[in-house]
Design a protein around this motif. Structure first.
Motif, PDB file in Angstrom:
ATOM      1  N   GLU A 156       0.460  -0.734  -0.119  1.00  0.00           N
ATOM      2  CA  GLU A 156      -0.179  -0.003  -0.080  1.00  0.00           C
ATOM      3  C   GLU A 156       0.833   1.473   0.282  1.00  0.00           C
ATOM      4  O   GLU A 156       0.991   2.075  -0.933  1.00  0.00           O
ATOM      5  CB  GLU A 156      -1.207  -0.205   0.926  1.00  0.00           C
ATOM      6  CG  GLU A 156      -2.199   0.772   1.171  1.00  0.00           C
ATOM      7  CD  GLU A 156      -3.010   0.666   2.306  1.00  0.00           C
ATOM      8  OE1 GLU A 156      -2.749  -0.300   3.051  1.00  0.00           O
ATOM      9  OE2 GLU A 156      -4.371   1.168   1.574  1.00  0.00           O
ATOM     10  N   ALA A 157       1.423   1.220   0.305  1.00  0.00           N
ATOM     11  CA  ALA A 157       3.216   2.693   0.447  1.00  0.00           C
ATOM     12  C   ALA A 157       3.764   2.447  -0.450  1.00  0.00           C
ATOM     13  O   ALA A 157       3.524   3.542  -1.126  1.00  0.00           O
ATOM     14  CB  ALA A 157       4.112   2.426   1.793  1.00  0.00           C
ATOM     15  N   ALA A 158       3.561   1.614  -0.995  1.00  0.00           N
ATOM     16  CA  ALA A 158       3.852   1.402  -2.063  1.00  0.00           C
ATOM     17  C   ALA A 158       3.543   2.193  -3.430  1.00  0.00           C
ATOM     18  O   ALA A 158       4.073   3.021  -4.289  1.00  0.00           O
ATOM     19  CB  ALA A 158       4.859   0.550  -2.879  1.00  0.00           C
ATOM     20  N   VAL A 171      -0.044   6.221   6.192  1.00  0.00           N
ATOM     21  CA  VAL A 171      -1.041   6.110   4.713  1.00  0.00           C
ATOM     22  C   VAL A 171      -1.136   4.495   4.694  1.00  0.00           C
ATOM     23  O   VAL A 171      -2.156   4.070   3.729  1.00  0.00           O
ATOM     24  CB  VAL A 171      -0.950   6.104   2.773  1.00  0.00           C
ATOM     25  CG1 VAL A 171      -0.402   7.968   3.039  1.00  0.00           C
ATOM     26  CG2 VAL A 171       0.602   5.617   2.749  1.00  0.00           C
ATOM     27  N   CYS A 172      -0.331   3.546   5.061  1.00  0.00           N
ATOM     28  CA  CYS A 172      -1.008   2.124   4.998  1.00  0.00           C
ATOM     29  C   CYS A 172      -2.423   1.467   5.693  1.00  0.00           C
ATOM     30  O   CYS A 172      -2.791   1.181   6.196  1.00  0.00           O
ATOM     31  CB  CYS A 172      -0.027   1.337   5.786  1.00  0.00           C
ATOM     32  SG  CYS A 172       1.362   1.030   4.838  1.00  0.00           S
ATOM     33  N   TRP A 173      -3.551   2.044   4.767  1.00  0.00           N
ATOM     34  CA  TRP A 173      -4.861   2.612   5.425  1.00  0.00           C
ATOM     35  C   TRP A 173      -5.652   0.969   5.922  1.00  0.00           C
ATOM     36  O   TRP A 173      -5.993   0.200   6.877  1.00  0.00           O
ATOM     37  CB  TRP A 173      -5.823   3.210   5.080  1.00  0.00           C
ATOM     38  CG  TRP A 173      -5.268   4.749   4.705  1.00  0.00           C
ATOM     39  CD1 TRP A 173      -4.826   5.114   5.534  1.00  0.00           C
ATOM     40  CD2 TRP A 173      -5.249   5.823   2.938  1.00  0.00           C
ATOM     41  NE1 TRP A 173      -4.438   6.718   5.137  1.00  0.00           N
ATOM     42  CE2 TRP A 173      -5.302   6.822   3.670  1.00  0.00           C
ATOM     43  CE3 TRP A 173      -6.336   5.405   2.645  1.00  0.00           C
ATOM     44  CZ2 TRP A 173      -4.835   7.953   2.809  1.00  0.00           C
ATOM     45  CZ3 TRP A 173      -5.945   6.295   1.188  1.00  0.00           C
ATOM     46  CH2 TRP A 173      -5.965   7.471   2.041  1.00  0.00           C
ATOM     47  N   ARG A 194      -2.315   1.417  14.871  1.00  0.00           N
ATOM     48  CA  ARG A 194      -2.240   1.946  13.832  1.00  0.00           C
ATOM     49  C   ARG A 194      -0.559   2.240  13.464  1.00  0.00           C
ATOM     50  O   ARG A 194       0.179   1.676  14.305  1.00  0.00           O
ATOM     51  CB  ARG A 194      -2.456   3.457  15.314  1.00  0.00           C
ATOM     52  CG  ARG A 194      -3.507   4.954  15.243  1.00  0.00           C
ATOM     53  CD  ARG A 194      -3.340   5.598  15.976  1.00  0.00           C
ATOM     54  NE  ARG A 194      -4.681   6.203  16.295  1.00  0.00           N
ATOM     55  CZ  ARG A 194      -4.865   6.781  17.237  1.00  0.00           C
ATOM     56  NH1 ARG A 194      -4.028   7.941  18.068  1.00  0.00           N
ATOM     57  NH2 ARG A 194      -6.557   7.246  17.449  1.00  0.00           N
ATOM     58  N   GLU A 195      -0.629   3.018  12.902  1.00  0.00           N
ATOM     59  CA  GLU A 195       0.878   3.163  12.169  1.00  0.00           C
ATOM     60  C   GLU A 195       1.767   4.314  13.170  1.00  0.00           C
ATOM     61  O   GLU A 195       0.593   5.138  12.634  1.00  0.00           O
ATOM     62  CB  GLU A 195       1.210   3.483  10.888  1.00  0.00           C
ATOM     63  CG  GLU A 195       0.992   2.654   9.765  1.00  0.00           C
ATOM     64  CD  GLU A 195       1.089   2.718   8.428  1.00  0.00           C
ATOM     65  OE1 GLU A 195       0.015   3.504   7.792  1.00  0.00           O
ATOM     66  OE2 GLU A 195       2.288   1.913   7.832  1.00  0.00           O
ATOM     67  N   ILE A 196       2.595   4.350  13.763  1.00  0.00           N
ATOM     68  CA  ILE A 196       3.050   5.303  14.328  1.00  0.00           C
ATOM     69  C   ILE A 196       4.724   5.721  13.358  1.00  0.00           C
ATOM     70  O   ILE A 196       4.742   6.791  13.279  1.00  0.00           O
ATOM     71  CB  ILE A 196       4.541   4.579  15.642  1.00  0.00           C
ATOM     72  CG1 ILE A 196       3.491   3.648  16.428  1.00  0.00           C
ATOM     73  CG2 ILE A 196       4.934   5.700  16.092  1.00  0.00           C
ATOM     74  CD1 ILE A 196       2.084   4.699  17.014  1.00  0.00           C
ATOM     75  N   GLU A 197       5.233   4.710  12.633  1.00  0.00           N
ATOM     76  CA  GLU A 197       5.846   5.167  11.950  1.00  0.00           C
ATOM     77  C   GLU A 197       5.559   4.294   9.747  1.00  0.00           C
ATOM     78  O   GLU A 197       4.463   3.427  10.214  1.00  0.00           O
ATOM     79  CB  GLU A 197       7.647   4.845  11.485  1.00  0.00           C
ATOM     80  CG  GLU A 197       7.971   5.713  13.056  1.00  0.00           C
ATOM     81  CD  GLU A 197       9.208   4.636  13.204  1.00  0.00           C
ATOM     82  OE1 GLU A 197      10.221   4.499  12.068  1.00  0.00           O
ATOM     83  OE2 GLU A 197       9.546   4.917  14.081  1.00  0.00           O
ATOM     84  N   CYS A 198       5.328   5.026   8.700  1.00  0.00           N
ATOM     85  CA  CYS A 198       4.907   4.317   7.464  1.00  0.00           C
ATOM     86  C   CYS A 198       6.515   4.478   6.842  1.00  0.00           C
ATOM     87  O   CYS A 198       6.599   5.527   5.938  1.00  0.00           O
ATOM     88  CB  CYS A 198       3.767   5.051   7.175  1.00  0.00           C
ATOM     89  SG  CYS A 198       3.371   4.613   5.555  1.00  0.00           S
ATOM     90  N   SER A 199       6.704   3.552   6.118  1.00  0.00           N
ATOM     91  CA  SER A 199       7.288   3.610   4.668  1.00  0.00           C
ATOM     92  C   SER A 199       6.890   5.065   3.584  1.00  0.00           C
ATOM     93  O   SER A 199       7.909   5.453   3.137  1.00  0.00           O
ATOM     94  CB  SER A 199       8.332   2.321   4.370  1.00  0.00           C
ATOM     95  OG  SER A 199       6.953   1.847   3.724  1.00  0.00           O
ATOM     96  N   ALA A 200       5.323   5.226   3.390  1.00  0.00           N
ATOM     97  CA  ALA A 200       5.662   5.941   2.733  1.00  0.00           C
ATOM     98  C   ALA A 200       5.507   7.488   3.143  1.00  0.00           C
ATOM     99  O   ALA A 200       6.502   8.482   1.930  1.00  0.00           O
ATOM    100  CB  ALA A 200       3.794   5.662   2.403  1.00  0.00           C
ATOM    101  N   ARG A 205      10.566   1.115   8.198  1.00  0.00           N
ATOM    102  CA  ARG A 205       9.687   0.191   7.792  1.00  0.00           C
ATOM    103  C   ARG A 205       8.603   0.757   8.194  1.00  0.00           C
ATOM    104  O   ARG A 205       8.333   1.754   8.750  1.00  0.00           O
ATOM    105  CB  ARG A 205       9.722  -1.310   7.836  1.00  0.00           C
ATOM    106  CG  ARG A 205      10.374  -1.301   8.985  1.00  0.00           C
ATOM    107  CD  ARG A 205      11.976  -1.301   9.426  1.00  0.00           C
ATOM    108  NE  ARG A 205      11.988  -0.926  11.315  1.00  0.00           N
ATOM    109  CZ  ARG A 205      11.208  -0.039  11.928  1.00  0.00           C
ATOM    110  NH1 ARG A 205      10.628   1.104  11.494  1.00  0.00           N
ATOM    111  NH2 ARG A 205      12.271   0.189  12.624  1.00  0.00           N
ATOM    112  N   CYS A 206       7.491   0.122   8.618  1.00  0.00           N
ATOM    113  CA  CYS A 206       6.254   0.470   9.215  1.00  0.00           C
ATOM    114  C   CYS A 206       6.129   0.629  10.465  1.00  0.00           C
ATOM    115  O   CYS A 206       7.023  -0.894  10.185  1.00  0.00           O
ATOM    116  CB  CYS A 206       4.973   0.608   8.591  1.00  0.00           C
ATOM    117  SG  CYS A 206       4.389   0.803   6.424  1.00  0.00           S
ATOM    118  N   LEU A 207       5.775   0.928  11.131  1.00  0.00           N
ATOM    119  CA  LEU A 207       5.979   0.341  12.798  1.00  0.00           C
ATOM    120  C   LEU A 207       4.283   0.451  13.295  1.00  0.00           C
ATOM    121  O   LEU A 207       4.138   1.870  13.378  1.00  0.00           O
ATOM    122  CB  LEU A 207       6.841   0.629  13.780  1.00  0.00           C
ATOM    123  CG  LEU A 207       6.397   1.113  15.174  1.00  0.00           C
ATOM    124  CD1 LEU A 207       6.945   0.121  15.977  1.00  0.00           C
ATOM    125  CD2 LEU A 207       7.281   2.022  15.996  1.00  0.00           C
TER     126      LEU A 207
HETATM  127 ZN   LIG Z   1       2.922   2.376   6.644  1.00  0.00          ZN
END
Ligand SMILES: [Zn+2]
Length: 596
Positions: A156-158, A171-173, A194-200, A205-207
């Motif tokens: 999703e981030a990609a 944004v990884c909804w 909830r995403e705390i960090e997002c690779s987008a 990486r997402c956390l």
């Molecule tokens: Zn993400």
């Protein structure tokens, strides 16, 4: 010196004592705890050429991530970011709920810790993101949950970056909706991720962090996104489910069911279409023609039609036209007047008169004698009948439902069926799909029949083994629902008390159990494994043309048994009907000793 006693996890303790544990934590699980990724992969079947991919009993789709990304972009453009976010979170939520149900169904004996730990693996298997569980812990009594996960290579981030560039918020909804749905479903309380960090946003990486909804405080817009009332659900033991639980909110599309055991059941598109047509025509007096192979449940559909109609208080009379001898059919249907023929000592009403103010169901209408067809046409058209040997007509206040398992048009062409009657019957034809065209309904029907026959035969079958279910999903059911019903009844009777129904309990040998030929190999390719033990009687020989093939088949058999047994040799040996020593020897002989 004595070694320190081995620490036992809560999950292990619960297995050993059989007691429910209400607390658990990820770090208490052994590495490689069940269900493993490869056990989950065994639930994935490609029914090549059949237009279907299955994850256990749910139909899946293979679709380009880019196309989903495009859809996402279009939704954002059409409805704005906030609305799109809500939609995709809800879709992910539904996905998570369905997967949680799948885990409960396929691994019913796993405790909550194992089941929760399986979520990230299923999500990974489905290809959305690579999930690594950092840790989680929960306490059912206190209603607390906390978990931390890493997402690598989020699709999703990609896609977001490809269409919109770097983001300023996570944004990884859809992917955040997934664990929310999965965990909430298993935990039976709302748990929000909830995403705390997002690779987008540029992170490596997402956390992702999940905790019980209350912990997020009042500032949790996810509540609105998921459109759910965040209050604890009623306990399962408290009787009927609330409307909210039955509804479509969590994405579960439950089949229609009622208190009566003869209700029609299903949720597949072709089934719903047929049912919608029945509902549409029910409140009229129109003649209805049900078309479908034998065993698809035409009589149940006609009963449903009768119950929904204004005639429901009147009688429902079902007749199989093929079962009445030609020379008796007229007198059976329309009655007979005293003295009409030798032996007619008294006047007698026929089925039509007995069905007055109700519904008459004429099954296998194509086998109705030609002469009787004319009388039937008159009964439908003029609403009048005449008894055999009688001179007066009687009004026929009857709704006619006819059914056929052959193409009536062909019968007309062959001169066996009156064309005018055919046109009359064809006013409202409803096609009832064969079971092989509504495989999505097989698992609903299985649970339904299991309940029914457990009660009827006073048994307590706990369900079907994976391979039995897989075999049913792959089977063509020439006898349709009636055949499935018979199989489950046989299974309930044959299976050991409290045990699961296995493949040999279902198939008597006459049916060819075409177990899914294609499976995923360990390196992720679709392969054609050799038949497993259960299929050996019926399917061995398929594809085996040389001794080389035979050796490969034997090896595949052992691998499959080992995989089924989670690598446990004794258990695999039992499954194969071998002693442990024998299997050990054969594994060594085939160089498979280290293969588990
Ligand atoms: Zn993400």
């Amino acid at each position: 010196m004595d070694r320190l006693p081995k620490l036992i996890s809560l999950a292990d303790a619960s297995r050993k004592t059989g007691k429910m544990v209400s607390r658990g934590a990820f770090d208490e699980l052994d590495t490689g705890a069940s269900p493993t990724l490869s056990e989950l992969a065994q639930a994935l079947h490609f029914s090549l050429g059949d237009g279907r991919i299955w994850l256990n009993d749910q139909r899946m789709l293979l679709m380009q991530a880019q196309v989903l990304g495009r859809l996402r972009q279009e939704v954002i453009e059409a409805f704005g970011v906030e609305a799109a976010k809500g939609m995709f979170m809800r879709v992910g939520y539904m996905q998570g709920v369905r997967d949680a149900e799948l885990i409960q169904k396929r691994f019913p004996n796993e405790d909550l810790t194992h089941a929760l730990a399986a979520g990230p693996r299923v999500h990974t298997l489905e290809g959305f993101v690579k999930v690594t569980t950092r840790h989680f812990r929960f306490d059912v009594m206190k209603g607390t949950y906390f978990g931390e996960f890493l997402w690598e290579d989020s699709s999703e981030a990609a896609e977001h970056i490809a269409h919109h560039g770097l983001a300023t918020e996570p944004v990884c909804w859809m992917q955040t909706g997934y664990p929310t749905g999965y965990t909430s479903k298993l935990f039976k309380r709302p748990v929000i991720f909830r995403e705390i960090e997002c690779s987008a946003m540029g992170a490596q990486r997402c956390l992702v962090v999940g905790q019980n909804a209350e912990e997020w405080g009042n500032d949790a817009p996810e509540r609105a996104y998921f459109g759910l009332e965040w209050k604890p659900r009623r306990r399962e033991t408290m009787g009927d489910a609330t409307p909210e639980q039955n509804g479509d909110k969590d994405g579960s599309r439950e089949p229609t069911e009622s208190k009566t055991t003869d209700e029609i059941i299903g949720a597949s598109a072709s089934f719903l279409r047929a049912r919608a047509m029945v509902e549409k025509v029910a409140d009229t007096d129109a003649t209805v023609l049900l078309i479908g192979e034998s065993g698809v449940g035409k009589e149940l559909f006609s009963q449903k039609l009768h119950r929904l109609s204004p005639r429901s208080k009147g009688p429902f009379v079902a007749i199989n036209c093929a079962a009445i001898p030609d020379n008796l059919v007229e007198s059976e249907l329309f009655g007979v007047e005293k003295g009409a023929f030798t032996g007619a000592v008294a006047s007698r009403a026929g089925y039509f008169e007995r069905a007055a103010s109700g519904t008459i169901f004429l099954d296998e209408i194509a086998s109705l004698a030609y002469a009787a067809q004319g009388k039937l046409l008159r009964a439908i058209q003029e609403r009048q009948i005449e008894r055999v040997g009688g001179s007066r007509t009687v009004p026929a206040n009857v709704r006619v439902i006819a059914a056929s398992n052959v193409e009536l048009a062909d019968e007309v062409r062959a001169g066996r069926f009156r064309q005018d009657l055919y046109f009359r019957l064809c006013v409202f034809p409803i096609a009832i799909p064969p079971l092989r065209e509504r495989r999505d309904d097989i698992s609903f029907l299985v649970s339904h029949f299991l309940r029914q026959f457990n009660i009827r035969h006073r048994r307590d079958c706990s369900g079907l083994t994976h391979r039995a279910m897989d075999a049913l999903l792959a089977y063509d059911f020439p006898g349709n629902i009636r055949e499935l019903q018979n199989m489950i009844e046989r299974g309930v009777i044959f299976a050991d008390a409290g045990a699961q129904i296995d493949i040999q309990h279902l198939f008597s040998g006459r049916e060819m159990s075409r177990v899914y030929p294609q499976q995923l190999s360990e390196d992720g390719r679709i392969w054609l494994p050799a038949p497993r033990k259960h299929a050996a009687n019926t399917a061995l020989g398929v594809g085996i043309t040389s001794t080389d093939d035979l050796v490969k088949a034997e090896e595949a058999l052992y691998r499959a048994a080992l995989a089924d047994a989670g690598g446990n040799i004794s258990s695999a040996a039992r499954r194969l009907g071998l002693t442990r020593a024998k299997l050990d020897y054969r594994l060594k002989k085939h160089g498979l000793a280290g293969a588990r």
